[in-house]
Write a protein that holds these residues in place. Sequence first.
Motif, PDB file in Angstrom:
ATOM      1  N   TYR A 164       0.829  -1.202   0.000  1.00  0.00           N
ATOM      2  CA  TYR A 164       0.000   0.000   0.000  1.00  0.00           C
ATOM      3  C   TYR A 164       0.866   1.256   0.000  1.00  0.00           C
ATOM      4  O   TYR A 164       0.565   2.232  -0.706  1.00  0.00           O
ATOM      5  N   LEU A 165       1.927   1.269   0.765  1.00  0.00           N
ATOM      6  CA  LEU A 165       2.821   2.429   0.752  1.00  0.00           C
ATOM      7  C   LEU A 165       3.525   2.555  -0.596  1.00  0.00           C
ATOM      8  O   LEU A 165       3.793   3.669  -1.058  1.00  0.00           O
ATOM      9  N   LEU A 166       3.832   1.441  -1.239  1.00  0.00           N
ATOM     10  CA  LEU A 166       4.411   1.510  -2.574  1.00  0.00           C
ATOM     11  C   LEU A 166       3.396   2.067  -3.570  1.00  0.00           C
ATOM     12  O   LEU A 166       3.749   2.845  -4.467  1.00  0.00           O
ATOM     13  N   ASP A 167       2.123   1.670  -3.438  1.00  0.00           N
ATOM     14  CA  ASP A 167       1.074   2.254  -4.283  1.00  0.00           C
ATOM     15  C   ASP A 167       1.030   3.769  -4.118  1.00  0.00           C
ATOM     16  O   ASP A 167       0.949   4.518  -5.099  1.00  0.00           O
ATOM     17  N   LEU A 168       1.067   4.216  -2.871  1.00  0.00           N
ATOM     18  CA  LEU A 168       0.993   5.654  -2.608  1.00  0.00           C
ATOM     19  C   LEU A 168       2.250   6.372  -3.083  1.00  0.00           C
ATOM     20  O   LEU A 168       2.184   7.523  -3.524  1.00  0.00           O
ATOM     21  N   ALA A 169       3.410   5.699  -3.005  1.00  0.00           N
ATOM     22  CA  ALA A 169       4.640   6.300  -3.527  1.00  0.00           C
ATOM     23  C   ALA A 169       4.543   6.491  -5.034  1.00  0.00           C
ATOM     24  O   ALA A 169       4.996   7.508  -5.580  1.00  0.00           O
ATOM     25  N   VAL A 170       3.950   5.526  -5.730  1.00  0.00           N
ATOM     26  CA  VAL A 170       3.731   5.671  -7.166  1.00  0.00           C
ATOM     27  C   VAL A 170       2.791   6.844  -7.435  1.00  0.00           C
ATOM     28  O   VAL A 170       3.020   7.653  -8.348  1.00  0.00           O
ATOM     29  N   ALA A 171       1.724   6.954  -6.647  1.00  0.00           N
ATOM     30  CA  ALA A 171       0.798   8.081  -6.806  1.00  0.00           C
ATOM     31  C   ALA A 171       1.527   9.402  -6.608  1.00  0.00           C
ATOM     32  O   ALA A 171       1.330  10.363  -7.375  1.00  0.00           O
ATOM     33  N   ALA A 172       2.377   9.483  -5.586  1.00  0.00           N
ATOM     34  CA  ALA A 172       3.132  10.716  -5.344  1.00  0.00           C
ATOM     35  C   ALA A 172       4.067  11.023  -6.508  1.00  0.00           C
ATOM     36  O   ALA A 172       4.242  12.188  -6.898  1.00  0.00           O
ATOM     37  N   SER A 173       4.672   9.985  -7.093  1.00  0.00           N
ATOM     38  CA  SER A 173       5.578  10.213  -8.221  1.00  0.00           C
ATOM     39  C   SER A 173       4.828  10.741  -9.432  1.00  0.00           C
ATOM     40  O   SER A 173       5.363  11.544 -10.201  1.00  0.00           O
ATOM     41  N   LEU A 174       3.584  10.303  -9.618  1.00  0.00           N
ATOM     42  CA  LEU A 174       2.792  10.777 -10.746  1.00  0.00           C
ATOM     43  C   LEU A 174       2.325  12.216 -10.560  1.00  0.00           C
ATOM     44  O   LEU A 174       2.099  12.934 -11.542  1.00  0.00           O
ATOM     45  N   LEU A 175       2.161  12.627  -9.324  1.00  0.00           N
ATOM     46  CA  LEU A 175       1.654  13.974  -9.041  1.00  0.00           C
ATOM     47  C   LEU A 175       2.759  14.998  -8.846  1.00  0.00           C
ATOM     48  O   LEU A 175       2.477  16.176  -8.598  1.00  0.00           O
ATOM     49  N   THR A 176       4.004  14.576  -8.923  1.00  0.00           N
ATOM     50  CA  THR A 176       5.142  15.464  -8.706  1.00  0.00           C
ATOM     51  C   THR A 176       5.511  16.139 -10.019  1.00  0.00           C
ATOM     52  O   THR A 176       5.677  15.491 -11.051  1.00  0.00           O
ATOM     53  N   THR A 177       5.643  17.457  -9.998  1.00  0.00           N
ATOM     54  CA  THR A 177       6.008  18.225 -11.198  1.00  0.00           C
ATOM     55  C   THR A 177       6.915  19.381 -10.804  1.00  0.00           C
ATOM     56  O   THR A 177       7.113  19.699  -9.630  1.00  0.00           O
ATOM     57  N   GLY A 178       7.471  20.023 -11.822  1.00  0.00           N
ATOM     58  CA  GLY A 178       8.138  21.308 -11.632  1.00  0.00           C
ATOM     59  C   GLY A 178       9.520  21.246 -11.044  1.00  0.00           C
ATOM     60  O   GLY A 178       9.999  22.217 -10.468  1.00  0.00           O
ATOM     61  N   TRP A 179      10.234  20.101 -11.171  1.00  0.00           N
ATOM     62  CA  TRP A 179      11.596  19.985 -10.595  1.00  0.00           C
ATOM     63  C   TRP A 179      12.545  19.532 -11.658  1.00  0.00           C
ATOM     64  O   TRP A 179      12.213  18.744 -12.537  1.00  0.00           O
ATOM     65  N   ARG A 180      13.739  20.055 -11.650  1.00  0.00           N
ATOM     66  CA  ARG A 180      14.757  19.617 -12.562  1.00  0.00           C
ATOM     67  C   ARG A 180      16.042  19.387 -11.782  1.00  0.00           C
ATOM     68  O   ARG A 180      16.488  20.240 -11.003  1.00  0.00           O
ATOM     69  N   ALA A 181      16.640  18.218 -11.985  1.00  0.00           N
ATOM     70  CA  ALA A 181      17.891  17.922 -11.295  1.00  0.00           C
ATOM     71  C   ALA A 181      19.020  18.707 -11.932  1.00  0.00           C
ATOM     72  O   ALA A 181      19.034  18.963 -13.124  1.00  0.00           O
ATOM     73  N   ARG A 182      19.986  19.102 -11.169  1.00  0.00           N
ATOM     74  CA  ARG A 182      21.157  19.800 -11.690  1.00  0.00           C
ATOM     75  C   ARG A 182      22.085  18.779 -12.334  1.00  0.00           C
ATOM     76  O   ARG A 182      22.510  17.811 -11.732  1.00  0.00           O
ATOM     77  N   GLN A 183      22.416  18.999 -13.582  1.00  0.00           N
ATOM     78  CA  GLN A 183      23.270  18.072 -14.310  1.00  0.00           C
ATOM     79  C   GLN A 183      24.719  18.304 -13.946  1.00  0.00           C
ATOM     80  O   GLN A 183      25.159  19.436 -13.771  1.00  0.00           O
ATOM     81  N   PRO A 184      25.518  17.246 -13.873  1.00  0.00           N
ATOM     82  CA  PRO A 184      26.912  17.371 -13.508  1.00  0.00           C
ATOM     83  C   PRO A 184      27.709  17.979 -14.662  1.00  0.00           C
ATOM     84  O   PRO A 184      27.299  17.937 -15.790  1.00  0.00           O
TER      85      PRO A 184
END
Length: 409
Positions: free
Chosen positions: A389-409
């Motif tokens: 169930y927590l993995l299900d919710l983690a997937v849901a959180a990943s789908l709802l996450t926007t607006g971030w970009r990792a800094r490239q090395p």
Amino acid sequence: MSALRPVLTGRGAGPPTPDVRLGRRERTLVGLAWGALLLNVLTYADTATVVPLPTLVGSALTQGAVLVALLLALVVNPGGVVRPQVFLLLLTVLAIGASAASLYSEFFLSATFRAGRMVLFVAVLWLLSTWFGRRDMLLLRLHRTALAVVMATVYLGALVAPGLAFAFQDRLAGVIWPIPPTQVAHYAAVLLGTSLLLWMCRLVGGLRAGLMVLLSLLPLVATHTRTAVIGVLLGMVVASLSLLLGHVRVRRTLLVAGGGGAIAAALFISPLTVWLLRGQSADEANKLTGRTDVWSAVADLERPWIEDLFGWGLSDQSFGGLPIDSSWVATYVDQGWLGVGVQAAVLLLLLLMAVVHRPGPERAIALFLVVYCMVASVTETGLGAPSVYLLDLAVAASLLTTGWRARQP
């Protein structure tokens, strides 16, 4: 299919941005880490299987899988880059609370061990958080693949030893790896709902989606799990309504499903009633197969205020030798009102994230997962400790996450 295709290509030495295609090595490592997390929460039960393993060996495989997941996550994310996540912050609070409660638990060693596993579980999710918000919905695809592998073992067990697979009240269970009917229903329900939504959003073809829906629906029916069926129905209704304005296929599907469902219910009311009751009396069904008796005993429990607030540490989620079978009641027993509050905050947070998220398949699938987990939490444990169930919710959180970009090395 454009929503599933990354728009940029390239590889870097560090974790990729949500728009960068992963190389085969990175994708494999992330997939193996996610699979190890799933194995970690497949609790090994001492029940009959086709190839019996000593309980000590089975438990070691599942409990040690979180260490494998941590190692794989560190290999694919050696710099320990994490993505700011309120969802994971709330899970961290749960893990810290469980660790603190274990210090004065009557069962100090077992509670501390379970709290340690939860800390490692959350740490792996933090390390994988840099892959949240990808346009190709990577974690959803990995989660579906891992669940499909588990369901393949259920099918294999039913083919090899059908008598053993249906030995528990004629309900389908896993007998290659011991999986109770309720969990088989959970895995089938998630695959069923997400497959339908991907098809309705035109992200997978009809043949592939139809095959997955059929292979998910059959075990869901064979498990006779009422909660899973209700969760799928409510989850699909909410998810479909979020897509109603922008997708003609969704509107047509809802119309056909609504009309077909009403006709089927009218024509097959008697066999449906038999299926729902599972041979139980009306009184047994009303008491949720004895669950309410255990919940009443917990409600009558008197304990010191500190245990009422923080619980008595993570347990095997039973009370008086009987399973609690409710995330809310079990979390109250183990982690007190603090745990219940954090658990509610996790679900509320994801719902609010879905409300403000742009319409589309990501929001619809996330809503399905959240609503399903909310329904299942009434008669299933798992929202307050490492679980699928927590993995299900983690997937849901990943789908709802926007607006971030990792800094490239």
